[in-house]
Design an enzyme around this catalytic site. Structure first.
Site, short mmCIF file in Angstrom:
data_model
loop_
_atom_site.label_atom_id
_atom_site.label_comp_id
_atom_site.label_asym_id
_atom_site.label_seq_id
_atom_site.Cartn_x
_atom_site.Cartn_y
_atom_site.Cartn_z
N SER A 64 0.84 -1.27 -0.09
CA SER A 64 -0.06 0.10 0.13
C SER A 64 0.84 1.40 -0.10
CB SER A 64 -1.09 -0.06 1.34
OG SER A 64 -1.60 -1.32 1.40
N1 SAH Z 1 -0.58 -5.05 4.31
C1 SAH Z 1 0.13 -5.44 2.88
C2 SAH Z 1 -0.70 -4.95 1.66
C3 SAH Z 1 -1.44 -6.18 1.03
S1 SAH Z 1 -2.20 -6.30 -0.36
C4 SAH Z 1 1.50 -4.73 2.89
O1 SAH Z 1 1.96 -3.78 3.54
O2 SAH Z 1 2.12 -4.93 1.81
C5 SAH Z 1 -3.34 -7.44 0.22
C6 SAH Z 1 -2.99 -8.66 0.43
O3 SAH Z 1 -4.21 -9.39 1.00
C7 SAH Z 1 -2.57 -9.64 -0.68
O4 SAH Z 1 -0.93 -10.04 -0.38
C8 SAH Z 1 -3.51 -10.68 -0.73
O5 SAH Z 1 -2.98 -11.79 -1.17
C9 SAH Z 1 -4.14 -10.78 0.74
N2 SAH Z 1 -5.40 -11.41 0.53
C10 SAH Z 1 -6.57 -11.20 -0.15
N3 SAH Z 1 -7.56 -12.02 0.39
C11 SAH Z 1 -7.22 -12.53 1.46
C12 SAH Z 1 -7.70 -13.19 2.19
N4 SAH Z 1 -9.09 -13.79 2.17
N5 SAH Z 1 -7.02 -13.73 3.47
C13 SAH Z 1 -5.69 -13.44 3.73
N6 SAH Z 1 -5.08 -12.61 2.87
C14 SAH Z 1 -6.00 -12.23 1.82
#
Ligand code: SAH
Length: 214
Positions: A64
């Protein structure tokens, strides 16, 4: 680029992107000054890591934008003694910021490869107050709850009830809710007694979707 250059870029990110937009929690700002965001992206993207936008981390996922990480974290009002659940480990950057501020971070990621990669980076940086799980985060992590706060970093079409159940009374949850193209970033506060919630819209946003069978 050497470390002193990255440290300069971090300071610029704080004074140009975070402080002017109302991020004023001092502990939070010092966490942003400390955590080497460039190590959470691949080498060819390191020079872009402190810019004012999200970046791709592979597997069609993103790290993000710095301001969004700051806004979400500040809205949780993190306290030293607390335990926090993060849904969507992704690069691990948000987990590192949280780990600087609270006692323990529990982070769940659907894509195992990302979870393992984030763990490797965070282990190398010496974070020993983070626990990792790969699986569907919409179900939370009931064995480790209830939590003082929960941050969901992928967009849901509605607030997952299992997450609300794992939130302590007066606990806070930040979650993007909406359709795949546009969401409201919501701050949910669980009432002191009972199961009621209060809801506040922080801003419009666009996250990758929460992929869940729950
Ligand atoms: N917090 C992260 C941003 C991640 S983007 C950072 O600081 O880099 C969102 C993430 O959520 C992705 O990696 C995606 O694979 C994950 N995601 C999507 N659906 C999900 C679910 N049901 N359970 C766990 N993770 C999930």
């Amino acid at each position: 680029m050497d470390e002193s250059r990255y440290s300069l870029l971090r300071q610029q990110m704080i004074s140009e992107q975070l402080e002017p937009r109302g991020i004023d929690n001092l502990q939070l700002l010092s966490a942003f000054r400390k955590v080497p965001r460039h190590l959470f992206v691949t080498e060819e993207k390191r020079h872009l890591a402190y810019n004012d936008y999200p970046l791709s981390i592979g597997e069609k996922q993103t790290i993000s934008q710095p301001y969004i990480v700051a806004l979400m974290t500040q809205s949780l009002q993190p306290q030293r003694h607390e335990k926090v659940l993060e849904i969507g480990t992704g690069s691990g950057y948000q987990a590192a910021i949280l780990a600087e501020l609270v006692k323990h971070v529990y982070t769940v990621e659907r894509i195992e490869r990302l979870s393992l990669r984030a763990k490797r980076v965070l282990d190398e940086l010496g974070y020993n107050n983070i626990s990792y799980k790969s699986g569907d985060g919409a179900a939370g992590w009931p064995e480790k709850g209830p939590f003082d706060s929960i941050v969901v970093t992928a967009a849901a079409d509605k607030i997952p009830t299992m997450l609300l159940e794992q939130l302590l009374p007066e606990g806070r949850m930040v979650i993007p809710v909406g359709n795949p193209f546009l969401q409201d970033l919501l701050l949910i506060t669980k009432e002191k007694e009972g199961t009621g919630i209060q809801q506040q819209k922080l801003c419009g946003c666009r996250f990758v979707p929460l992929i869940s069978s729950n």
